[in-house]
Write an enzyme that holds these catalytic residues in place. Sequence first.
Site, PDB file in Angstrom:
ATOM      1  N   CYS A 104      -3.130  -3.140   9.161  1.00 12.16           N
ATOM      2  CA  CYS A 104      -2.386  -2.095   9.870  1.00 12.16           C
ATOM      3  C   CYS A 104      -3.280  -0.929  10.275  1.00 12.16           C
ATOM      4  O   CYS A 104      -2.820   0.070  10.808  1.00 12.16           O
ATOM      5  CB  CYS A 104      -1.218  -1.586   9.037  1.00 12.16           C
ATOM      6  SG  CYS A 104      -1.731  -0.839   7.486  1.00 12.16           S
ATOM      7  N   HIS A 157      -5.826  11.890  12.198  1.00 12.94           N
ATOM      8  CA  HIS A 157      -4.416  11.638  12.455  1.00 12.94           C
ATOM      9  C   HIS A 157      -3.978  12.091  13.832  1.00 12.94           C
ATOM     10  O   HIS A 157      -3.006  11.578  14.374  1.00 12.94           O
ATOM     11  CB  HIS A 157      -3.564  12.179  11.319  1.00 12.94           C
ATOM     12  CG  HIS A 157      -3.618  11.229  10.158  1.00 12.94           C
ATOM     13  ND1 HIS A 157      -4.596  11.317   9.193  1.00 12.94           N
ATOM     14  CD2 HIS A 157      -2.893  10.120   9.884  1.00 12.94           C
ATOM     15  CE1 HIS A 157      -4.440  10.303   8.363  1.00 12.94           C
ATOM     16  NE2 HIS A 157      -3.422   9.559   8.740  1.00 12.94           N
TER      17      HIS A 157
HETATM   18  C1  PEP Z   1      -5.521   3.142   7.032  1.00 16.97           C
HETATM   19  O1  PEP Z   1      -6.095   3.846   6.198  1.00 16.97           O
HETATM   20  O2  PEP Z   1      -6.063   2.200   7.620  1.00 16.97           O
HETATM   21  C2  PEP Z   1      -4.132   3.428   7.400  1.00 16.97           C
HETATM   22  C3  PEP Z   1      -3.470   2.627   8.211  1.00 16.97           C
HETATM   23  O3  PEP Z   1      -3.571   4.558   6.891  1.00 16.97           O
HETATM   24  P1  PEP Z   1      -3.721   6.016   7.511  1.00 16.97           P
HETATM   25  O4  PEP Z   1      -4.493   5.889   8.791  1.00 16.97           O
HETATM   26  O5  PEP Z   1      -2.368   6.567   7.700  1.00 16.97           O
HETATM   27  O6  PEP Z   1      -4.494   6.729   6.438  1.00 16.97           O
END
Ligand code: PEP
Length: 752
Positions: free
Chosen positions: A675, A363
């Site tokens: 996404c 993250h």
């Molecule tokens: C994903 O897992 O691709 C996603 C967009 O969610 P995050 O990166 O917030 O886990």
Amino acid sequence: MLNPLITAKRILISAAQAPDSASLMRLIVDRIRTALKVDVCSLYVMDEQGELVLTATLGLSEESIGTTRMAPGQGLVGTIAQRQHPLNLDNAEHHPRFRYFEQTGEEDFQGFLGVPIIHLGQTLGVLVVQVQETRRFTEEEEAFLITMAAHMAGSLAGNLKKATRPLVTDDHVPVLRFQGIKGAPGIQIATAWLVKDDVRLDDIPERDGTSIDYEQKRIAEAMADTRDELDTGLDQLGSNSNDTLNSLLDVYKLLLQSPELKQAIADEIQLGVSASTALKRAMLSQIAVFEAMDDPYLKARAEDLRVLGVRVYRHLHEELNERMQPENPVILVGREINISHFTRIDHDKLVGIVSLEGSALSHTAVLANALGIPAVVGIGDEDLSSLDKTEIIIDGYRGLVIGHPPVALLNEFQRMARQEKALQADLSHLKSLPAESKDGQRVRLYTNTGLLADITPGLERGAEGIGLYRSEIPFMAHNTFPTEEEQVRIYRGVLSAYSPKPVVMRTLDIGGDKALPYFPIKEQNPFLGWRGVRFTLDYRNILLDQIRAMLIANVDNDNLQLMIPMLSREDELERFHAIVDEAVAQLKEEGYPVSKPPVGIMVEVPAVLWLLPRLRDTIDFVSIGSNDLTQYLLAVDRNNPKVASLYSHLHPAVISALRGLVRECKRLNLPVSICGEMATDPVAVVLLLGMGVRTLSLSAFHLPRIKWLIRYLHISDCVSLLDRAQNYRTEQDLRDMINDHIRELGLGALIQ
Ligand code: PEP
Ligand code: MG
């Protein structure tokens, strides 16, 4: 009897207090020599030319440090490095590979034991102990040295690797070059701001207390929290719990409960100082008592107290939570940079991130991408302290950090940074143009957000909506669960900024690597545990509050869509709908003009690939969460630098799964978008367009670049490139082939 694991860990914990790499190595050889009661302990480290260099010794001549070197295969040490196997000899001189290095003075020692230090298959160095007598080392001694070497490889790989670096700057300050993982693209040159999370007891600043009662309460809470933490078996080095480690944790617990310690802290607080000052003083005076003892067992308690003191201090938090207020823009540098750091600095003062931990999909990297600042993560165990307040270069395209750069290098990077800015500026004219391929296919480009600071860049760069609003981010920036009113305010800000463009809000997705500071979840396997919708369905009230807040915020905007993270079962979807229905009913009763918004799911858990026909009638759209989907398909932790090279969204299994998914969505007449960060990779975008994906959601920074790409592509070419993709043996070959195509279109600047 020597306990290899506990002794090795204790040595490393105590060595971690060393101010620099040289003292660290010296401390380690000193402690090993004492623990094994031998005459000599030496450490040889492999330098960047592949030679072994004597880097620290106690027992051999000091002058030989840095000058005694050998190639792998040469002498006993070279043989150990080459064969990656220990040598345990009663008389070193009698071994056919023995070679005498005059400057060392090692002719006095007969008994010899050497073990290789190996990290991820590579020899980093050799650890040697020697004694005057003619004797073989015992099995116990050998087992200890092997354990020690294994722990050094794991936790000191960085320090060892940089022990001999050849680059020298114009004014003879050595250049520091750190290779990490590409976290977020971009080049930046700015002052490094070291995040001081690695506290030393001695460095805790002394402060007056607020009131005696208040400070007593704080220390009692911090000690209780530390006890809880020890109960759950967390250890200083982050290893998995086992019996020997548990006995070490028991020692910590006993020390923590010691009435003398409690009394000493209480006495200090009575003098009017803060809880952390009292803790520091009480700990240091007890440490001094243990350090003065002759008995090695009791002496070792001093190290335990140091570790424990820092643990309690962390629970007191204070200094760790201070706002950072640099005068000029800085690059944050630290072991782990997380959301709490992002929220403690003005965004216009933050221009880059460097972290020892994390990977391209952590993250930290996702947030850096969202803010459009470069990030280099997963550097490994390096000592970055000398970078503090110096000018550094960070190259997010190559995962490179350079400290103390020479002028020529600085000029070159400044030139590249200028070029990059110019490219961004050149692309600004694309804002009002559609993302339409050369053969007339329209693609929708949405943006991913979570920080309020991130709203404007998306709009400025022509986002047609928000494809992923990470609602956990405002939760992470708080000290408690935000109230419904607070949430309404935040969500309204986002919805109204984009209205009438659609905004897909994902409900709280915590767990895994996303922890709430006020609601820690400790699990053996967090990524397979209580994450996303699993958590919120168990905490129904949190989900209900959140959905209510989103619905209220939507009243005058009417652009909300709800998205479920980490769905893996049909009944989760049913329960989610029931909560949305309940929220709508409650709010209607309260007089709000609300209606049920579209509900979609993220495809992150591979199980969903086979569930779509069963879910079809109760979902309005799916969005591919390629970050997690890749992690779960390949069984590769997205945050673990050790397996970062195995994490790839171009893996044939990922491409094939996505192809199948998009086909299935088409068959079911189900809108599909993506996404995950895959949508920021031009090579992956070519393949996704070939599959038929027509909606991409990505960080604002990447949006113009991807639009530029789409406007030059023919979808028919994407389809044939996708068909050819399966013929390539490695992901790199596939990437090269598609990059050639991108280059032929004249878009070489997009290739990273
Ligand atoms: C994903 O897992 O691709 C996603 C967009 O969610 P995050 O990166 O917030 O886990
Ligand atoms: Mg995810």
